[in-house]
Enzyme design. Structure first.
Site, PDB file in Angstrom:
ATOM      1  N   CYS A  30       9.141  67.334   7.676  1.00 24.23           N
ATOM      2  CA  CYS A  30       9.697  67.736   6.678  1.00 24.23           C
ATOM      3  C   CYS A  30       9.027  68.093   5.245  1.00 24.23           C
ATOM      4  CB  CYS A  30      10.867  66.832   6.135  1.00 24.23           C
ATOM      5  SG  CYS A  30      11.895  66.190   7.474  1.00 24.23           S
ATOM      6  N   GLU A  40       1.026  76.348  22.503  1.00 22.13           N
ATOM      7  CA  GLU A  40       1.862  76.373  21.246  1.00 22.13           C
ATOM      8  C   GLU A  40       2.287  77.691  20.692  1.00 22.13           C
ATOM      9  OE1 GLU A  40      -1.910  75.478  18.118  1.00 22.13           O
ATOM     10  OE2 GLU A  40       0.170  74.758  17.699  1.00 22.13           O
ATOM     11  N   GLU A  42      -9.370  73.495  23.311  1.00 24.80           N
ATOM     12  CA  GLU A  42      -8.704  74.108  21.977  1.00 24.80           C
ATOM     13  C   GLU A  42      -8.072  75.437  22.505  1.00 24.80           C
ATOM     14  OE1 GLU A  42      -7.784  73.429  19.661  1.00 24.80           O
ATOM     15  OE2 GLU A  42      -7.674  75.390  18.279  1.00 24.80           O
ATOM     16  N   ARG A  98       6.073  72.527   7.310  1.00 24.82           N
ATOM     17  CA  ARG A  98       6.136  71.184   7.358  1.00 24.82           C
ATOM     18  C   ARG A  98       7.366  70.759   8.433  1.00 24.82           C
ATOM     19  NH1 ARG A  98       3.396  68.248   3.679  1.00 24.82           N
ATOM     20  NH2 ARG A  98       4.526  66.217   4.350  1.00 24.82           N
ATOM     21  N   LYS A 143      -3.943  76.496  22.219  1.00 26.57           N
ATOM     22  CA  LYS A 143      -3.258  77.608  21.575  1.00 26.57           C
ATOM     23  C   LYS A 143      -2.325  78.313  22.283  1.00 26.57           C
ATOM     24  CE  LYS A 143      -4.660  77.105  17.596  1.00 26.57           C
ATOM     25  NZ  LYS A 143      -5.128  75.707  17.811  1.00 26.57           N
ATOM     26  N   TRP A 190      12.153  68.787   9.788  1.00 23.06           N
ATOM     27  CA  TRP A 190      11.743  68.564  11.175  1.00 23.06           C
ATOM     28  C   TRP A 190      12.213  67.449  11.931  1.00 23.06           C
ATOM     29  CZ3 TRP A 190       9.071  65.288  14.444  1.00 23.06           C
ATOM     30  CH2 TRP A 190       8.585  65.907  15.485  1.00 23.06           C
ATOM     31  N   LYS A 214       3.337  72.030  10.820  1.00 22.15           N
ATOM     32  CA  LYS A 214       2.033  72.061  10.482  1.00 22.15           C
ATOM     33  C   LYS A 214       1.227  70.938  10.234  1.00 22.15           C
ATOM     34  CE  LYS A 214      -1.937  74.576   9.018  1.00 22.15           C
ATOM     35  NZ  LYS A 214      -2.378  74.932  10.366  1.00 22.15           N
ATOM     36  N   HIS A 237     -11.128  69.136  42.834  1.00 18.80           N
ATOM     37  CA  HIS A 237     -10.710  67.789  43.097  1.00 18.80           C
ATOM     38  C   HIS A 237      -9.215  67.633  42.989  1.00 18.80           C
ATOM     39  CE1 HIS A 237     -14.881  66.489  43.386  1.00 18.80           C
ATOM     40  NE2 HIS A 237     -15.190  67.220  42.442  1.00 18.80           N
ATOM     41  N   ASN A 274      11.536  62.692   3.301  1.00 21.12           N
ATOM     42  CA  ASN A 274      10.812  62.963   4.344  1.00 21.12           C
ATOM     43  C   ASN A 274      10.052  61.660   5.003  1.00 21.12           C
ATOM     44  OD1 ASN A 274       8.420  63.929   5.875  1.00 21.12           O
ATOM     45  ND2 ASN A 274       6.921  64.193   4.100  1.00 21.12           N
ATOM     46  N   GLY A 275      10.044  61.181   5.972  1.00 21.83           N
ATOM     47  CA  GLY A 275       9.639  60.148   6.548  1.00 21.83           C
ATOM     48  C   GLY A 275      10.631  59.611   7.686  1.00 21.83           C
TER      49      GLY A 275
HETATM   50  O1  M6R Z   1      -3.950  68.493   9.765  1.00 20.00           O
HETATM   51  P1  M6R Z   1      -4.494  67.761  10.999  1.00 20.00           P
HETATM   52  O2  M6R Z   1      -5.932  68.560  11.280  1.00 20.00           O
HETATM   53  O3  M6R Z   1      -4.761  66.421  10.946  1.00 20.00           O
HETATM   54  O4  M6R Z   1      -3.510  68.195  12.184  1.00 20.00           O
HETATM   55  C1  M6R Z   1      -3.832  67.726  13.459  1.00 20.00           C
HETATM   56  C2  M6R Z   1      -2.835  68.386  14.544  1.00 20.00           C
HETATM   57  O5  M6R Z   1      -1.678  68.348  14.309  1.00 20.00           O
HETATM   58  C3  M6R Z   1      -3.071  70.070  14.404  1.00 20.00           C
HETATM   59  O6  M6R Z   1      -4.539  70.167  14.639  1.00 20.00           O
HETATM   60  C4  M6R Z   1      -2.401  70.764  15.398  1.00 20.00           C
HETATM   61  O7  M6R Z   1      -2.780  70.311  16.650  1.00 20.00           O
HETATM   62  C5  M6R Z   1      -2.391  72.340  15.208  1.00 20.00           C
HETATM   63  N1  M6R Z   1      -1.551  72.835  14.243  1.00 20.00           N
HETATM   64  C6  M6R Z   1      -2.716  72.951  16.516  1.00 20.00           C
HETATM   65  O8  M6R Z   1      -2.915  74.517  16.314  1.00 20.00           O
END
Ligand code: M6R
Length: 590
Positions: free
Chosen positions: A2, A474, A467, A27, A471, A73, A585, A490, A99-100
């Protein structure tokens, strides 16, 4: 997660709250709302949609004395209009945005029910509003009511609060970020500086346990009933560039900023002759018998490279996922250096790890993109990524910056300068990929309809595969897995069907042959194998190649390929690229 925002004083409230909220919707973005007080009345508007929906729902207005807004969120309660913030107390004495997570909200709810309170939402937040009201009815003092309320709340909260009886902006904070912006004739607060930088460059970072009141003329901050003198810091507001600059999405813009980000990083940490790192940090790393990386998501995958760089220096090194390590910490030796890697510097799981380390008095190095973030402020040493604002939920340029910074740091610890020479070829290679991105678009057109996909690599190519599969999940909503080449047979090979896309990364001469054999085993079973190789290892039939870069840095062109692939697959599927479903994010709840 949030995002919250508030303002008090002479302001265009509609513009400030809605424009500011839009900048905070990284957020969370499943519902939004605002409340403002005008001529003694509080006006409230909430929608079960995004900030743009809220903007359409809020009719133009002028004037106002104080205002708050929220982009959500959802943690407790589905994202409908009732559960959207601001929430209000039963008799509407208080309006709050939060937020929390309030961990003990169930028991507080029962307690309030005994006091006659009736609840209208499924949220944990509503109890805060009612507790404020309950205390205020007895104490007749807002600040005393806030202090009392904070005393019974367990969990995390950053709140902006309006009381119907005055035109002040109240706030309280614990374990969720909140900062104040000091203006002229108006004061502001928000979850981060971004919505406030058009109004001020003077900020106060609030600490846990602090609460207080903003009037148009001043900020009063308290902790446990005692007034404290705030520390005001200036921020470089130019850093908060929020323009698309002609790009259709932030993700595309940010992918293509990577070469410049790497260039800038090189300039910040190397002056042409020597590295510019704090010598105390370098000594601490040289003396360390182990370097432990803690991070989440993309930052964790970048940390896997940090481990490799350290191992090449002969250091013991491990990377752990923050949310796991927070509950199952390995007992460190006194000579372990912990490196917390986080783009935002606000990831709750990592803050938990940092708390554990601080309690034990152990040194931490924070690698973040956000000066003034919680993790950055509390670390023993801090290194910034200088990647500029990253708006899209997908981490792209920040991953690049993390890996390059870890490479530079390892070189400095090892007393070498070779990575700097390597940076030029890396930047050239990435620029070359940007120019040839339509080749990746063509590949995306072949695979975007797939339900599942695999990324395969060995060694550092496997780290890149991890990685890239994140991507693809998500952004493109394609179920993707990453495997080391030798591991598929395996078990996972059972999932290979006709036309299952398998993307293989080939950049290591040591394993190139073995990996190509693994990929052949998959194409024999019907998979559509797409090989991405470095030019030195290119073979006929490979789907994409990139100009060579030194050794481990090959992960960066590979990941740029993966970023584009997920971007274009999402584009073909007409998905909301910058704001994929269910995500935010900055993950500021556990
Ligand atoms: O702000 P941070 O790097 O600590 O965030 C960690 C993850 O939430 C972040 O890297 C997330 O996996 C990415 N948005 C994915 O693209």
């Amino acid at each position: 997660m949030c995002g919250i925002i508030g303002g008090v004083g002479k302001l265009d409230y509609r513009d400030y709250l809605l424009t500011g909220l839009k900048k905070l919707d990284y957020r969370g973005y499943d519902s939004a709302g605002l409340a403002y007080r005008k001529d003694g009345k509080v006006i409230l508007k909430k929608v079960a949609g995004r900030v743009d929906d809220l903007s359409r729902a809020v009719a133009p207005f002028s004037g106002g004395e104080v205002g708050i807004a929220h982009t959500r969120w959802a943690t407790h309660g589905v994202p409908n209009q009732a559960n959207a913030h601001p929430h209000f107390s039963m008799r509407r004495d208080f309006y709050i945005v939060h937020n929390g997570v309030i961990e003990n909200y169930r028991s507080l709810k029962n307690l309030l029910k005994d006091h006659g309170y009736i609840f209208h939402t499924d949220t944990d937040t509503e109890v805060i509003a009612d507790l404020l009201e309950d205390n205020y009815r007895q104490k007749k003092d807002v600040l005393a009511s806030i202090s009392e309320t904070m005393g019974v709340l367990r969990g995390s909260f950053a709140c902006a609060i309006i009381c119907k009886d005055d035109s002040n902006l109240y706030f309280m904070k614990k374990a969720s970020p909140l900062l104040i912006g000091l203006g002229k004739g108006a004061n502001y607060l928000a979850s981060d500086a971004l919505p406030m930088v058009d109004y001020t460059d003077k900020f106060i970072d609030l600490e846990d346990g602090e609460y207080g009141v903003l009037t148009p003329a001043e900020a009063k901050i308290y902790i446990a009933g005692k007034a404290i003198a705030p520390v005001v810091t200036s921020r470089d507001t130019a850093r908060y560039d929020y323009d698309l600059d002609g790009y259709p999405t932030f993700m595309l813009k940010e992918i293509e900023e990577s070469p410049d980000v790497i260039h800038c990083l090189g300039d910040n940490y190397f002056d042409g002759e020597k590295y510019l790192f704090d010598q105390k940090l370098i000594r601490a790393l040289r003396d360390a018998d182990e370097v432990v990386f803690l991070a989440c998501g993309t930052s964790y995958y970048a940390s896997l490279l940090g481990v490799e760089f350290m191992k090449r220096l002969g250091k013991r090194s491990e990377a752990y996922i923050g949310s796991e390590w927070a509950y199952y910490p390995t007992l460190p030796s006194k000579k372990t250096v912990f490196v917390l890697v986080s783009q935002s510097g606000e990831t709750a799981d990592l803050i938990l790890c940092q708390k554990f380390l601080l309690d034990k008095g152990l040194p931490t190095l924070a690698i973040t993109n956000t000066k003034g973030s919680t993790i950055e402020r509390k670390a023993t040493y801090s290194l910034l990524l200088y990647a500029g604002l990253e708006v899209a939920v997908a981490a792209t340029k920040s991953y690049m910056a993390q890996v390059v910074l870890l490479a530079l740091l390892a070189n400095a610890v090892g007393g070498r300068t070779s990575a700097v020479a390597g940076l030029d070829s890396l930047i050239r290679s990435l620029r070359d990929i940007v120019l040839r991105k339509e080749g990746i678009h063509a590949i995306a057109k072949r695979i975007f309809v797939s339900r599942d996909a695999f990324y395969v690599g060995r060694g550092h190519d496997f780290a890149a595969a991890l990685e890239c599969s994140l991507k693809l999940k998500e952004i493109s909503y394609i179920h993707a897995e990453a495997y080391p080449g030798g591991e598929l047979k395996h078990g996972p090979i059972a999932l290979i069907e006709k036309d299952t896309p398998v993307i293989g990364f080939v950049s290591d001469p040591l394993t190139a042959l073995a990996l190509r054999n693994n990929l052949t085993e998959l194409s024999s079973r019907g998979a559509t194998v797409l090989i991405v190789s470095s030019e030195a290892l290119r073979e006929e039939g490979d789907s994409f190649s990139y100009p060579d870069v030194p050794s481990l840095l090959a992960v960066l062109p590979e990941v740029m390929f993966g970023q584009y692939l997920s971007y274009y697959a999402a584009l073909e599927k007409k998905l909301p690229i910058d704001k994929p479903r269910n995500l935010a994010k900055s993950v500021t709840v556990e």
